[in-house]
Design an enzyme around this catalytic site. Structure first.
Site, short mmCIF file in Angstrom:
data_model
loop_
_atom_site.label_atom_id
_atom_site.label_comp_id
_atom_site.label_asym_id
_atom_site.label_seq_id
_atom_site.Cartn_x
_atom_site.Cartn_y
_atom_site.Cartn_z
N CYS A 449 14.61 16.67 37.25
CA CYS A 449 14.90 16.87 38.67
C CYS A 449 16.00 15.94 39.17
O CYS A 449 15.85 15.29 40.20
CB CYS A 449 13.65 16.68 39.53
SG CYS A 449 12.38 17.88 39.23
N TYR A 493 15.70 15.89 43.19
CA TYR A 493 16.26 17.15 43.71
C TYR A 493 17.40 16.90 44.71
O TYR A 493 17.66 17.73 45.58
CB TYR A 493 15.18 18.01 44.37
CG TYR A 493 14.32 18.79 43.40
CD1 TYR A 493 14.46 18.64 42.03
CD2 TYR A 493 13.37 19.69 43.87
CE1 TYR A 493 13.68 19.36 41.16
CE2 TYR A 493 12.58 20.42 43.00
CZ TYR A 493 12.73 20.25 41.64
OH TYR A 493 11.97 20.96 40.77
N TRP A 511 12.06 15.21 46.94
CA TRP A 511 11.04 15.63 45.98
C TRP A 511 10.33 14.44 45.37
O TRP A 511 9.13 14.49 45.08
CB TRP A 511 11.66 16.50 44.89
CG TRP A 511 10.67 16.87 43.83
CD1 TRP A 511 9.72 17.83 43.90
CD2 TRP A 511 10.49 16.22 42.57
NE1 TRP A 511 8.97 17.86 42.74
CE2 TRP A 511 9.43 16.88 41.91
CE3 TRP A 511 11.14 15.17 41.92
CZ2 TRP A 511 8.99 16.50 40.65
CZ3 TRP A 511 10.71 14.78 40.66
CH2 TRP A 511 9.64 15.46 40.03
N TYR A 707 13.05 29.78 37.65
CA TYR A 707 12.92 28.37 37.98
C TYR A 707 13.18 27.52 36.74
O TYR A 707 12.62 27.77 35.68
CB TYR A 707 11.52 28.14 38.51
CG TYR A 707 11.22 26.79 39.06
CD1 TYR A 707 12.00 26.23 40.07
CD2 TYR A 707 10.13 26.07 38.60
CE1 TYR A 707 11.70 24.98 40.59
CE2 TYR A 707 9.82 24.82 39.11
CZ TYR A 707 10.60 24.28 40.11
OH TYR A 707 10.30 23.05 40.62
N HIS A 708 14.04 26.51 36.88
CA HIS A 708 14.43 25.61 35.79
C HIS A 708 15.32 26.29 34.75
O HIS A 708 15.27 25.96 33.57
CB HIS A 708 13.21 25.00 35.10
CG HIS A 708 12.47 24.01 35.95
ND1 HIS A 708 11.19 23.58 35.65
CD2 HIS A 708 12.82 23.38 37.09
CE1 HIS A 708 10.79 22.72 36.57
NE2 HIS A 708 11.76 22.58 37.46
N HIS A 793 18.60 23.53 38.33
CA HIS A 793 17.89 24.05 39.50
C HIS A 793 18.79 24.93 40.37
O HIS A 793 18.88 24.75 41.59
CB HIS A 793 17.30 22.90 40.31
CG HIS A 793 16.18 22.21 39.61
ND1 HIS A 793 16.39 21.23 38.66
CD2 HIS A 793 14.83 22.35 39.69
CE1 HIS A 793 15.23 20.80 38.19
NE2 HIS A 793 14.27 21.47 38.79
#
Length: 850
Positions: A449, A493, A511, A707-708, A793
């Site tokens: 992240c 993030y 985050w 996602y990811h 992301h």
């Protein structure tokens, strides 16, 4: 506590992953009819499921689905395990003297018995292969490899997978890669296709302990609903008819499946005396086309009538329908389903016949939308390479000189959590396809992240994440990671960009790292220290996410301009100008036309001062995504925004890449974003043309990228797309990627187009404002700089396309001028492409602009 439970589950899974997966899957399947039992009327709604509780964030004390265990339905495989009845296995060699190491052991259901390559007497050298014969043709989309659970020798490292219809003709591998050296089960995906034989070849032993290979169990995955090398067929002029339809109690006509509105449905007749199953709906394309898949979208306003068991047949005249081209059973949920045909069919009529309602709730059938797919034309839709397996889920990636791609996940290869002080990394050699893995401990930084910025000297700066205050630097010249000074504010993030000054700017990132405004700060390469910007709070750039700052200041879209200035153009609907001198300032730049907040969308700089924004949703998750796209233009002072053509699909968690010709490709994403889920996946990439403002479909992806996931422009003008998941023992970890070849490189038959070559005149380094004398092997029309970029992301603030002024001075010789404005050409590493008059790009040459 939650993470300890996850680790305990992980240990149990390593002991017997297949048994646990089967048990969970069986439990979920068994519960499905019960969950739907409360609704008995065809239009009724089922019970609303309770949200999955999240785990507590170690840094903030907040509860979030992001840190929670993956949703229960994520434990179900994206593709079904094929029934192994009647299968046989043979191997290139097997140990029969010192132990029972026969190939047949991989199909006996016991992880205690194994196939092992021969080691008594004269050891059989690598490579070793094991071949599964299903004794029937089936759609296959992946191989599940379970390493031995007793002992470590023979775990497969580098591998390749091939398929065959007859056991004689194998063709090129459908997947290659490198596996992590552990006992967990590995799912090795590839583009779905019909086959009878599947061969796994071990090229190395994972730990390089010896010339051995072994396997405890091998399973194969069936149709995942993602046809290979297809593209959506245009529905213009199509009509639909059904065996029966409800017209009294509602508008349930068959035509509704072609109207582009998921809110209108076809429904079998239920008023008066319901028509019993089976029910069928027939699509008439009014022209003959080659069809290879049918896409079925269930109704969204209720559960009754979802198609369960189905058969698909085709016809050229609407009277005679041949043998089934697809059969199966769809799960009882609202995700979009695809039936991949066992063979492509030239037909005018396609008939879907439903023999059982998915939840066994009654004699009904319904559908919101139906689409058909056919083989892709490479010259119009591009093509995909084989799947490359990684020893980790590539959650973050950066393009490096020397044709390398750097990737990393978290402290683990397939999960995240805590602040462990180390990171799993990998490097893909784009020339050989070899992936190497390394754990980075020396920086004390778990880089999951993160914020990322490609520095002026070509190094990669990575900040925050799970170790929220840390900052680390990767130097591709030495292949070494080092620590730099911690940030003043702990973050996860956050957004980052390099500035025209050569400094790096960071903003947001709630985050992780505790609560409070995550104001901006700047890192100096000269002092290797961070300078606070109290005049740049994060609040003006936040979305209105219901989760508050924890989600609202994530993944900002930043575009650096002259004088250390930055345009923050999303995902908040309000845009902002940011200055970074002194204490800094942040002032409104207006709104992004009529756009709402677009979290987990993205922005791409496709020309000088011109950006395209795509997709996203008003909240981080569990809010419908948008199809909308906007252009944002700036001269460094004024900002103009406009809505451009909509995408064909709503997307959040997608990735976008600008090409050397100025077009933008978008990959993956979900129509309804849910972390760690492959539901509502968009498998059709799209290409935006700035000349027309329109999106057109590209060849279908084999594996969901949500996602990811990541996407990067490569030095040869192709695109890497990979990753998704990182949720431990769930079934949506995608530790792999594939390279997409855009249409500009291909002829209609899939052969490569002739492309120009840069033959000389490109120095390793050049100053902004420099004129270069570049030579090519043939006449070219233009030159362009593409910044080497980093993605994570859905966000890549390093992407930048800079068209260059050029003049022909002789045949194959050009004076090419690098812009003098460092706000136009940020300092750093670029790929220089030459393009011919048809827009075909050369392979690039790397150059660092200072």
């Amino acid at each position: 506590m939650q993470h300890r439970r996850m680790r305990a589950l992980a240990r149990a899974f390593r002991r017997s992953p297949l048994l646990i997966a089967f048990a969970l899957g069986s439990l979920l399947v068994g519960l499905t009819p019960l969950l739907g039992a409360a609704s008995t009327w065809p239009g009724g709604r089922g019970p609303t499921p309770r949200p999955t509780p999240g785990a507590v964030d170690h840094q903030t004390g907040q509860q979030s689905p992001h840190h929670g265990v993956a949703p229960a339905n994520a434990m179900e495989p994206a593709a079904p395990l094929l029934d192994r009845t009647g299968w046989t296995a043979t191997a290139s060699d097997e140990e029969t003297t010192r132990e029972n190491g026969r190939a047949a052991n991989v199909l006996d259901g016991s992880t205690a018995t194994i196939w092992h390559s021969r080691y008594s007497g004269t050891t059989a050298p690598l490579p070793h292969s094991i071949t599964i014969d299903m004794h029937r043709t089936a759609v296959v989309s992946g191989l599940v490899y379970q390493p031995r659970t007793t002992g470590i020798n023979g775990r497969i490292g580098e591998y390749s997978i091939s398929v065959s219809a007859d056991g004689q003709s194998w063709g090129s591998p459908v997947a290659t890669g490198t596996l992590a050296d552990d006992a967990s089960a590995k799912t090795l995906g590839f583009a779905p296709q019909g086959a009878r034989f599947v061969r796994l070849t071990a090229l190395t032993e994972a730990g390089n302990r010896g010339p051995w290979s072994s396997a405890a169990e091998i399973n194969l995955l069936g149709d995942p609903g993602t046809p290979a090398a297809t593209v959506d067929l245009p529905r213009t002029g199509w009509t639909a008819t059904a065996s029966d339809e409800e017209t009294v109690k509602e508008n349930g006509r068959a035509a509704n499946v072609l109207d582009g509105d998921a809110g209108t449905i076809w429904h079998s007749r239920y008023y008066g005396t319901p028509v019993p199953l089976p029910h069928s709906i027939t699509i008439d394309m009014h022209r003959t086309a080659t069809v290879s898949a049918l896409v079925y979208q269930p109704r969204k306003d209720g559960v009754n009538g979802r198609a369960g068991a189905y058969t698909i047949t085709t016809s050229t005249d609407g009277v005679t329908f041949g043998a089934a081209v697809a059969t199966g059973t769809w799960r009882d949920d609202d995700t979009v389903k695809t039936a991949t045909f066992i063979r492509a069919s030239s037909a005018r009529y396609i008939r879907l016949t439903v023999t059982r309602e998915a939840g066994n709730r009654g004699p009904w059938t319904s559908a919101a939308e139906i689409r058909l797919s056919g083989p892709a034309n490479p010259a119009a839709h591009g093509s995909w390479s084989r799947i490359t397996g990684f020893p980790l889920v590539p959650v973050a990636t950066a393009v490096l000189p020397g044709d390398k791609l750097l990737a990393w996940s978290a402290y683990a290869v397939d999960r995240f959590g805590g602040s462990n002080g180390y990171t799993q990394t990998a490097i893909l050699d784009l020339k050989t396809g070899l992936v190497t893995q390394r754990r980075i401990d020396n920086t004390g930084h778990d880089m999951f992240c993160p914020g990322i910025a490609m520095l002026a000297d070509g190094r990669v700066l990575v900040t925050g994440g799970s170790n929220a205050q840390k900052a680390s630097i990767y130097d591709p010249a030495t292949d070494a990671w080092t620590a730099t000074t911690d940030m003043n504010i702990a973050r996860g993030y956050q957004a980052m960009t390099l500035l025209s000054t050569g400094e790096a700017f960071v903003l947001g990132g709630s985050w992780s790292g505790g609560t409070g405004d995550k104001a901006g700060e700047v890192w100096s390469p000269a002092t290797r220290t961070w300078r606070k910007l109290p005049g740049v709070p994060a609040a003006p750039a936040m979305t209105a996410d219901p989760a508050g700052a924890y989600r609202a200041d994530n993944h900002m879209w930043l575009y650096a301009t002259s004088g250390g200035k930055v345009l923050q153009l999303g995902p908040s609907k309000q845009m902002n100008w940011i200055t970074t001198g002194g204490n800094g300032t942040i002032t409104s730049a207006g709104t992004r036309a009529d756009s709402q907040d677009a979290m987990t969308g993205n922005a791409v700089a496709y020309d000088i001062g011109k950006l395209l924004t795509l997709g996203g949703s008003t909240a981080y998750e569990k809010t419908p995504a948008t199809r909308r796209a906007y252009t944002v233009s700036t001269d460094g002072t004024q900002v103009q925004t406009a809505r451009t053509g909509d995408m064909g699909y709503a997307r959040a968690f997608a990735n976008s890449v600008v090409l050397p010709d100025g077009k933008v490709a978008v990959f993956g994403g979900q129509a309804y974003p849910v972390p760690f889920s492959d539901a509502t996946s968009v498998l059709t990439p799209e290409l935006w043309n700035p000349a027309t403002g329109r999106f057109t479909p590209l060849a279908t992806m084999a594996i969901p990228r949500n996602y990811h996931s990541v996407a990067n422009l490569l030095p040869d003008g192709r695109i890497f797309s990979g990753g998704g998941g990182l949720c431990g023992t769930c079934a949506t970890n995608h530790a792999d990627g594939a390279v997409f070849t855009p249409p500009y490189l291909l002829n209609a038959d899939g052969s490569p187009k002739p492309r120009p070559a840069i033959t000389g005149g490109v120095p390793a380094r050049a100053a902004a404002g420099t004129s270069l004398t570049v030579t090519t092997d043939r006449p070219v029309a233009s030159f362009v700089l593409m910044r080497a970029a980093a993605a994570t992301h859905s966000t890549d603030n390093d992407q930048r396309r800079v068209p260059l002024a050029s003049t022909a001075t002789a045949t194959g010789t050009y004076t090419v001028t690098v812009p003098a404005d460092k706000g136009t050409v940020l300092p750093g590493t670029y790929m220089l492409f030459a393009l011919d008059a048809q827009g075909v790009p050369s392979i690039s040459r790397f150059i660092t602009v200072s």
